[in-house]
Structures are given as C-alpha cells and as structure tokens.
Design a protein around this motif. Structure first.
Motif, PDB file in Angstrom:
ATOM      1  N   HIS A  78      37.297  -0.300 -23.716  1.00 29.44           N
ATOM      2  CA  HIS A  78      38.994  -0.294 -23.967  1.00 29.44           C
ATOM      3  C   HIS A  78      39.405  -0.399 -25.609  1.00 29.44           C
ATOM      4  O   HIS A  78      38.478   0.193 -26.333  1.00 29.44           O
ATOM      5  CB  HIS A  78      39.644  -1.634 -23.397  1.00 29.44           C
ATOM      6  N   GLU A 134      40.326  -8.166 -21.851  1.00 25.78           N
ATOM      7  CA  GLU A 134      38.865  -7.837 -21.898  1.00 25.78           C
ATOM      8  C   GLU A 134      38.584  -7.012 -23.013  1.00 25.78           C
ATOM      9  O   GLU A 134      37.735  -7.446 -23.731  1.00 25.78           O
ATOM     10  CB  GLU A 134      38.967  -6.779 -20.673  1.00 25.78           C
ATOM     11  N   HIS A 146      31.873  -4.496 -20.984  1.00 27.44           N
ATOM     12  CA  HIS A 146      33.193  -4.927 -20.199  1.00 27.44           C
ATOM     13  C   HIS A 146      33.173  -6.240 -19.608  1.00 27.44           C
ATOM     14  O   HIS A 146      32.312  -6.933 -19.312  1.00 27.44           O
ATOM     15  CB  HIS A 146      33.128  -3.671 -19.102  1.00 27.44           C
ATOM     16  N   GLU A 205      37.553   1.785 -14.546  1.00 31.73           N
ATOM     17  CA  GLU A 205      36.972   2.049 -15.962  1.00 31.73           C
ATOM     18  C   GLU A 205      37.192   3.285 -16.370  1.00 31.73           C
ATOM     19  O   GLU A 205      37.598   3.623 -17.447  1.00 31.73           O
ATOM     20  CB  GLU A 205      35.372   1.768 -16.078  1.00 31.73           C
TER      21      GLU A 205
HETATM   22 ZN   LIG Z   1      36.409  -2.353 -18.754  1.00 30.98          ZN
END
Ligand SMILES: [Zn+2]
Length: 410
Positions: A185, A200, A254, A289
């Motif tokens: 991300h 996150e 993640h 994702e």
């Molecule tokens: Zn993620």
C-alpha cells in the motif's frame, strides 16, 4: 533525485507550471506551504450529483473517468487533507464512496467510486470569496455505459499516465544477491484500518525499514525497497522493481483485517502465488490486496501483461518451488516469536507476487482487527523481533539457494 524529477514532469503534464510552484518545488517541506482541504460535502441524486471540497486556496486540477469499476479521478497538486473523520466512507446519489491522499511526491489524488456510469459535467476550483473558502467542485451527470466508454476512448489521449517507477537504487558494481522488501500500500491506498485508526500502510512501512536494517547487518545482501515513504506504487511497478533488480527474493509485508461478521481471526500467515487459492478466505484476501490499483485510480487495462510464453511457464514452476521453500523457512522462524494463524501457509493469486523469475512471499503479519494482534503490530519491540525472524529466514533461504550467499560468504 529521480523521484523529484519524475514528479516534476508529471505535474507539468498534470496541471501546468502553476502546480509546480504550488508543489514541493518550494524547498522547505513546511506543512503551511501546502493547500489544506478542510471539509467536503456531497449533494444531489442519482441523475445529478455534486462533490464540493473546501480548500485553503485555489489549485489546479485534472479530472478524468475510468471504467470497470466506474470511477472519477481528480489529480491535484499535493494537498494536506484535514477532512472530518469517515469522510468518503459513504456516498450520495451517483457517488458510492471516495478516497483521497498522496499519489506521489508533489501530487495528490481524489478517487470517486461511482454507483453507475456518469460523465464529468463540470470540474473546477472556485476562488475564495469574502464568505466562502476556495472550493473544488465536481458535477457528475448520469449516463449509460456506451456513452461512458465512448467518452473514455476520446479522453484516453489526454489521460495522465503515472511516471515510470523511479529506477531502484543502482547496483554500482555491487554484485551481492538482491532482496526486495515491499511494504504494502502507501499514499492514497491506506490498506486496512484498525478500529482505532492505525493504518496498514504505516505499520508495514516501519517494519519494512527495520527489516532492511536487519538484512543490511548480514553484509551479504543488497536490499531494495519498493517504497521508503508514504507514496503510492502500483502493483505492476513493484513486480517491475524486483525484475529489474534481478532480485533473488521478494518479500511483501501486509496486515490483514476481518470484520466482526467474519469472526476474530488472529496470527501471521505466509502466502505464496498460485492461480488456485488454498481456500475461499485466501482467495478473498488476494482479491482485497489486488484492489490496490483500483483504489488508487489506476486503469487496469493499461497494465501490461508481460507474463506469457512457455519459457515463463518453466521459470514459474521453479520460482514457485523456491517460493514455497522460502515460505516454509519463514513459518518456521516466525513460529518462535509470534502467534501464527491456524493455517499459516497458504497460496492465492496475488498480483504483487507475479514476477515469473523472482521467488516471492507475502506476509500478513497479523490482523489489525484483533486486539492482541494490534497490540503486537503497534509495539516497537515486537516489530524488531519480527524483522529479526524474517531476516533470519531470508538468510537461511538464500544461503542454500544463491551462489555467493553461503554461510561463509562474509
Ligand atoms: Zn495489504
């Protein structure tokens, strides 16, 4: 410097020279130098909807649409978003929801998800008046799919394309095996969000930096990060970075989330790539994702599919075997220091793991939705331990798989 140049070019295309003056071309990164978005309002119904954002000063914008899913993307110079909490989580009329955030150094983006096809009737920024602040106004009018796609085809030539990923740190004659560390991300794509607001993208970036430092200590490997700050990197570019660096290993970090309805899962999981997911939960996670590019307003059709041919197929088979061997080592290391998911090794179709020639694994460090996991995820000591274990697994794997990385290499 490559980043700076790239974003400069992007902005020049994007908003004209004025944007450069408003962006980070100003040397001092003082928050005051950026325009601030202070409030946002939605109005209208499902034939005609308005999006209005209050700004501390007038800025330039470039708005365009994307299909599948239907989205409106508004590119603006870097803006500091100080909007009320939960802004964008729900919509009105044609607007299903929206996101906003940094796209790259010097450039922010707003991505509006549409309920159905709509055209941009108006997109402009109004000057401040005595009574009102400057306002970014977007007027959307419902249309049908055919008209939407026709307009899209016309728009295509003027669409802003993201600049190519900055070249990864050059090897400069450094022939050590390369490990790519990929914090998931970034920027407009926040990833999962804990009930308390922890993101996150921030958690994994910090852990990735600790992991980089830990791997550096071996002295045997060169670490390449896909990002070192809060900017957005498309999934395909992350894969590209690994391939260009001829990486020996790619590790993506993640942190997962489960809603209350889905139960209260806990613990770390290591994923490898496969076209068939281990179970529905893994398939759903990969889907989540893989949405990173949709979230950030990337046109998926413009992503090249460079994975084809029988040679690639052969490479993939070996890569897959190696990836699973690394995943085993990783699970074995993590077992000692953190709680693992009841099923700690899984596979699914993660786009970020798709380099045919780079063994890769994606680690879901834990669930931000679980109280105990979140406590760990937010702890510096726990992050150090995780970085240490992941680094050990990387070393254990590379020592037996890559020439020059053996136990006696240092
Ligand atoms: Zn993620």
């Amino acid at each position: 410097m490559a980043v700076r140049a790239a974003s400069g070019v992007f902005l020049a295309v994007l908003c004209g020279a004025a944007a450069l003056a408003a962006g980070r071309a100003v040397a001092s990164p003082i928050a005051d130098s950026y325009p601030i978005a202070t409030d946002v309002r939605l109005g209208g119904d499902d034939t005609d909807s308005r999006f209005v954002m209050d700004l501390s000063r007038k800025i330039d914008l470039h708005a365009f649409t994307l299909a599948d899913p239907y989205r409106v993307v508004v590119d603006i110079p870097e803006v500091i978003f100080k909007l009320p909490p939960k802004s964008g989580e729900s919509g009105r009329g044609l607007i299903k929801a929206f996101r906003f955030g940094l796209m790259m150094e010097g450039g922010s983006r707003i991505v509006v998800d549409l309920v159905k096809p709509a055209r941009i009737d108006k997109a402009f920024v109004m000057d401040a008046s005595a009574a009102d602040p400057a306002r970014l106004v977007l007027v959307l009018v419902a249309t049908d799919r055919d008209s939407f796609l026709r307009k899209l085809a016309l728009d295509d030539k003027t669409n802003v394309k993201l600049p190519a990923a900055p070249e990864p740190q050059p090897a400069n004659g450094d022939s050590r095996p390369v490990v790519v560390v990929d914090p998931g991300h970034g920027g407009i794509d926040t990833g999962t969000r804990a009930p308390g607001g922890e993101l996150e993208k921030d958690i994994v970036l910090d852990l990735a930096k600790r992991l980089r430092d830990r791997i550096d200590k071996f002295g045997k490997y060169r670490v390449v990060m896909t990002r070192t700050d809060d900017t957005f990197i498309p999934l395909a570019e992350r894969v590209d970075i690994a391939r260009k660096a001829q990486a020996s290993l790619f590790v993506s970090l993640h942190a997962d989330y489960l809603s209350h309805r889905e139960g209260d899962a806990q613990g770390a999981t290591v994923y490898t790539l496969s076209d068939k997911a281990t179970d529905p939960e893994a398939a759903k996670l990969a889907e989540e994702e893989n949405r990173a590019d949709v979230i950030a307003g990337i046109d998926l059709k413009s992503q090249p599919d460079d994975v084809a041919g029988i040679l690639v197929d052969l490479a993939e088979r070996e890569t897959k075997t190696f990836s699973i061997q690394f995943a085993h080592k990783l699970v074995a290391e993590l077992k000692g220091i953190t709680k693992l998911h009841k099923d700690p090794m899984k596979s699914a179709g993660f786009r970020v793991l798709r380099a045919p020639d780079v063994p890769a694994a994606l680690v879901e460090l834990g669930y931000v939705s679980n109280k105990d996991d979140l406590k760990s995820l937010m702890s510096g000591a726990w992050r150090d331990q995780m970085a240490d274990s992941i680094a050990k697994a990387i070393d254990a794997y590379l020592s037996t798989h890559v020439a020059g990385a053996g136990p006696n290499a240092d």
